[in-house]
Motif scaffolding. Sequence first.
Motif, PDB file in Angstrom:
ATOM      1  N   UNK A 188     -27.751  88.617  32.680  1.00  0.00           N
ATOM      2  CA  UNK A 188     -26.250  88.785  33.255  1.00  0.00           C
ATOM      3  C   UNK A 188     -26.143  87.966  34.196  1.00  0.00           C
ATOM      4  N   UNK A 189     -24.647  87.310  34.303  1.00  0.00           N
ATOM      5  CA  UNK A 189     -24.484  86.584  35.304  1.00  0.00           C
ATOM      6  C   UNK A 189     -23.694  87.254  36.519  1.00  0.00           C
ATOM      7  N   UNK A 234     -14.163  84.229  38.666  1.00  0.00           N
ATOM      8  CA  UNK A 234     -15.594  84.283  37.759  1.00  0.00           C
ATOM      9  C   UNK A 234     -15.045  83.772  36.419  1.00  0.00           C
ATOM     10  N   UNK A 235     -13.803  84.246  36.046  1.00  0.00           N
ATOM     11  CA  UNK A 235     -13.333  84.014  34.714  1.00  0.00           C
ATOM     12  C   UNK A 235     -13.052  82.464  34.413  1.00  0.00           C
ATOM     13  N   UNK A 236     -12.387  82.146  35.599  1.00  0.00           N
ATOM     14  CA  UNK A 236     -12.007  80.360  35.514  1.00  0.00           C
ATOM     15  C   UNK A 236     -13.387  79.477  35.505  1.00  0.00           C
ATOM     16  N   UNK A 237     -14.322  79.860  36.170  1.00  0.00           N
ATOM     17  CA  UNK A 237     -15.556  79.170  36.479  1.00  0.00           C
ATOM     18  C   UNK A 237     -16.098  79.466  34.940  1.00  0.00           C
ATOM     19  N   UNK A 238     -16.321  80.444  34.404  1.00  0.00           N
ATOM     20  CA  UNK A 238     -16.938  80.495  33.083  1.00  0.00           C
ATOM     21  C   UNK A 238     -16.307  79.533  32.120  1.00  0.00           C
ATOM     22  N   UNK A 239     -14.931  79.778  31.965  1.00  0.00           N
ATOM     23  CA  UNK A 239     -13.915  78.979  30.902  1.00  0.00           C
ATOM     24  C   UNK A 239     -14.359  77.377  31.334  1.00  0.00           C
ATOM     25  N   UNK A 240     -14.244  77.185  32.613  1.00  0.00           N
ATOM     26  CA  UNK A 240     -14.237  75.662  32.990  1.00  0.00           C
ATOM     27  C   UNK A 240     -15.570  74.992  32.470  1.00  0.00           C
ATOM     28  N   UNK A 276     -17.382  76.336  30.076  1.00  0.00           N
ATOM     29  CA  UNK A 276     -17.427  76.583  28.494  1.00  0.00           C
ATOM     30  C   UNK A 276     -18.705  77.509  28.237  1.00  0.00           C
ATOM     31  N   UNK A 277     -18.734  78.595  29.351  1.00  0.00           N
ATOM     32  CA  UNK A 277     -19.712  79.636  29.527  1.00  0.00           C
ATOM     33  C   UNK A 277     -19.330  81.167  28.836  1.00  0.00           C
ATOM     34  N   UNK A 278     -18.053  81.212  28.276  1.00  0.00           N
ATOM     35  CA  UNK A 278     -17.728  82.531  28.218  1.00  0.00           C
ATOM     36  C   UNK A 278     -18.496  83.445  27.299  1.00  0.00           C
ATOM     37  N   UNK A 309     -22.874  89.841  29.325  1.00  0.00           N
ATOM     38  CA  UNK A 309     -22.344  90.456  30.449  1.00  0.00           C
ATOM     39  C   UNK A 309     -22.212  89.689  31.689  1.00  0.00           C
ATOM     40  N   UNK A 310     -21.004  89.758  32.336  1.00  0.00           N
ATOM     41  CA  UNK A 310     -20.857  89.102  33.506  1.00  0.00           C
ATOM     42  C   UNK A 310     -20.297  90.195  34.420  1.00  0.00           C
TER      43      UNK A 310
END
Length: 237
Positions: free
Chosen positions: A119-120, A129-135, A137-139, A144-145
């Motif tokens: 879990x992140x 958090x979602x912007x970082x994951x998208x940047x 490619x970690x979605x 679970x995040x």
Amino acid sequence: MNSIPSTPHDIRLVVLDMAGTTVADGGLVERAFAAAAAELGVEPGSEDHAHKLDYVRATMGESKISVFRHLFGEESRAQRANAAFEKAYGELVDGGLVAEVPGARAAIEELRADGRTVVLTTGFARVTQDAILAALGWRDLVPLTLCPADAGGRGRPYPDMVLAAFLRTGAADGVRQTAVAGDTSYDMLSGARAGAGVVAGVLTGAHDGEALRTAGATHVLGSVTELPALLRGSDQA
């Protein structure tokens, strides 16, 4: 690296911090804070600015809205500062200024291949958090995040996000089967207060080994890339 504890933990759940632990942001927190401070009229280069920046550095890992409540008091001012911070940080992320800590993705994949649930977690708001994951490619990298709002609103040093990960995933039979890893004292306090079996500090972010150990680290690692091997040893202890 510290020696492996003599008692077995059989770690099934791994709760990882993002910025400074798995994500390298190159000091973007301080740059985004400058935007937040300017929004509230804090003069760059002033004693007040330096004092507030010192507090931001000392509380790396804490929920950012909690930091701004401490710094600016009145809720409306804290919310203004937080919104400016998240906007500035998001723009820096969108500008390509974040990257994974070298080997972090491979380490996460290794942990999962070993049968552990990962879990992140973050002290940022969900939108950041979602912007970082998208940047990155970690979605779809982990199941679970979590951000503070996902765990009732309290971020680190409270244990809430670790306990939320434990409850939501059902991956472990008890909290002692949880490992927490992060780069700040607040990460260590959060893991220790949750009762995690392994609380690992990493030296790729905000705080040094002494600060991490003082806050409850059971191990101090060079980076998150050392965690899979540590946990394999813990399984066999």
